[in-house]
Design a protein around this motif. Structure first.
Motif, PDB file in Angstrom:
ATOM      1  N   ILE A  50      -8.719   6.821   1.564  1.00 30.87           N
ATOM      2  CA  ILE A  50      -8.318   6.074   0.260  1.00 30.87           C
ATOM      3  C   ILE A  50      -6.794   6.068   0.117  1.00 30.87           C
ATOM      4  O   ILE A  50      -6.179   6.985   0.145  1.00 30.87           O
ATOM      5  N   SER A  64      -7.785  -5.622   1.932  1.00 28.20           N
ATOM      6  CA  SER A  64      -8.820  -6.518   1.869  1.00 28.20           C
ATOM      7  C   SER A  64      -9.228  -6.765   3.373  1.00 28.20           C
ATOM      8  O   SER A  64      -8.503  -7.114   4.303  1.00 28.20           O
ATOM      9  N   LYS A 124       0.713   5.723  -0.134  1.00 25.83           N
ATOM     10  CA  LYS A 124      -0.127   6.742   0.023  1.00 25.83           C
ATOM     11  C   LYS A 124       0.592   8.126   0.265  1.00 25.83           C
ATOM     12  O   LYS A 124       1.766   7.938   1.014  1.00 25.83           O
ATOM     13  N   GLU A 154      -3.413  -2.801  -2.268  1.00 27.68           N
ATOM     14  CA  GLU A 154      -4.628  -3.267  -1.915  1.00 27.68           C
ATOM     15  C   GLU A 154      -4.907  -3.738  -0.323  1.00 27.68           C
ATOM     16  O   GLU A 154      -4.003  -4.118   0.458  1.00 27.68           O
ATOM     17  N   SER A 184     -10.881  -1.032  -2.159  1.00 21.99           N
ATOM     18  CA  SER A 184     -10.674   0.142  -3.303  1.00 21.99           C
ATOM     19  C   SER A 184     -11.905  -0.155  -4.397  1.00 21.99           C
ATOM     20  O   SER A 184     -11.876   0.590  -5.117  1.00 21.99           O
ATOM     21  N   THR A 185     -12.662  -1.218  -4.177  1.00 23.32           N
ATOM     22  CA  THR A 185     -13.863  -1.342  -5.167  1.00 23.32           C
ATOM     23  C   THR A 185     -15.085  -0.621  -4.227  1.00 23.32           C
ATOM     24  O   THR A 185     -16.064  -0.623  -5.060  1.00 23.32           O
ATOM     25  N   LEU A 226      -6.821   3.922   6.754  1.00 22.82           N
ATOM     26  CA  LEU A 226      -6.733   3.248   5.330  1.00 22.82           C
ATOM     27  C   LEU A 226      -7.496   1.655   5.808  1.00 22.82           C
ATOM     28  O   LEU A 226      -8.314   1.356   5.047  1.00 22.82           O
ATOM     29  N   ARG A 256     -17.875   1.971   1.910  1.00 24.07           N
ATOM     30  CA  ARG A 256     -17.032   2.292   2.972  1.00 24.07           C
ATOM     31  C   ARG A 256     -17.919   2.570   4.373  1.00 24.07           C
ATOM     32  O   ARG A 256     -17.307   2.117   5.363  1.00 24.07           O
ATOM     33  N   ASN A 280     -12.237  -6.061  -1.232  1.00 20.80           N
ATOM     34  CA  ASN A 280     -11.269  -5.136  -1.705  1.00 20.80           C
ATOM     35  C   ASN A 280     -12.096  -3.801  -1.239  1.00 20.80           C
ATOM     36  O   ASN A 280     -12.797  -3.532  -1.907  1.00 20.80           O
ATOM     37  N   VAL A 335       0.869  -1.118   0.070  1.00 18.91           N
ATOM     38  CA  VAL A 335      -0.022  -0.245   0.145  1.00 18.91           C
ATOM     39  C   VAL A 335       0.810   1.207  -0.044  1.00 18.91           C
ATOM     40  O   VAL A 335       1.952   1.423   0.808  1.00 18.91           O
ATOM     41  N   ASP A 362      -3.576   5.241  -2.261  1.00 18.99           N
ATOM     42  CA  ASP A 362      -3.047   5.573  -3.805  1.00 18.99           C
ATOM     43  C   ASP A 362      -2.649   4.383  -4.663  1.00 18.99           C
ATOM     44  O   ASP A 362      -3.023   4.173  -5.887  1.00 18.99           O
TER      45      ASP A 362
END
Length: 215
Positions: free
Chosen positions: A54, A61, A10, A59, A68-69, A48, A75, A66, A8, A56
């Protein structure tokens, strides 16, 4: 694994990186202490993992989802139903009693269980304080309410950011003891940010964040 953080990244709004490829994992019932200097990105990583911010790249999970989806609604639902947070600031609602604060998050998640809330009140030593308001509690008592509120919906993951930072040594030890006992009872995973090595050694695992990486 319940929580998997993989490579990850950021950066701040000005482009300066704060996380440079962090990876870690945590399963049900496990506790992990995240240590590091101020400004090393500990709270950022916690936010995060809790879908408060969020990332950058990379991933995250949680329970096979996930992050990011997810859109803002997704969220928010994840935070409401599967993740709980405890901060250094107690963040209790002053106009609500201890009992009302204790059950608030569970009610919002439609997971209120009166018997479980009663059990939490007993375990946390709040039975005689349920009708009081936060302003009439000590710091240690307020943090115990915050922990109970977080655990009332039986989250899969508890995130704690310096939860004993505003407490004296005795209150800090008591709060940590209660938190670890209740996490073990619920089989939740705990990711805890702390500057204290004494606190870190009480958890199952310890990792240090330095230069945007786990060391």
């Amino acid at each position: 694994m319940l929580l998997t953080i993989t490579d990850v990244h950021k950066s701040y709004a000005n482009g300066r990186p704060i996380l440079n490829g962090v990876s870690l994992s945590l399963d049900h019932g496990q506790t992990l202490a995240l240590t590091g200097e101020s400004g090393s990105g500990k709270s950022t990583l916690l936010n995060l993992a809790g879908a408060l911010d969020i990332f950058d790249a990379g991933e995250i999970s949680l329970g096979g989802t996930n992050l990011s989806t997810l859109d803002d609604t997704g969220r928010a639902a994840l935070r409401r139903e599967r993740v709980a947070l405890v901060f250094q600031q107690f963040n209790l609602i002053p106009s609500l009693t201890v009992g009302q604060n204790l059950s608030l998050h569970a009610r919002l998640a439609s997971k209120h269980d009166p018997d479980w809330c009663d059990h939490l009140a007993d375990k946390l030593g709040l039975r005689d304080l349920l009708d009081r308001f936060p302003e009439n509690l000590s710091g240690g008592q307020q943090q115990r309410v915050a922990i109970g509120r977080a655990l009332a919906p039986r989250p899969s993951l508890l995130l704690a950011d310096e939860p004993t930072g505003n407490l004296d040594e005795v209150a800090s030890t008591n709060v940590l003891d209660l938190m670890l006992a209740l996490v073990a009872e619920t089989s939740a995973a705990l990711l805890l940010v702390t500057h204290s090595q004494d606190i870190a050694t009480r958890l199952d695992q310890q990792v240090r964040l330095s230069g945007g990486l786990i060391s």
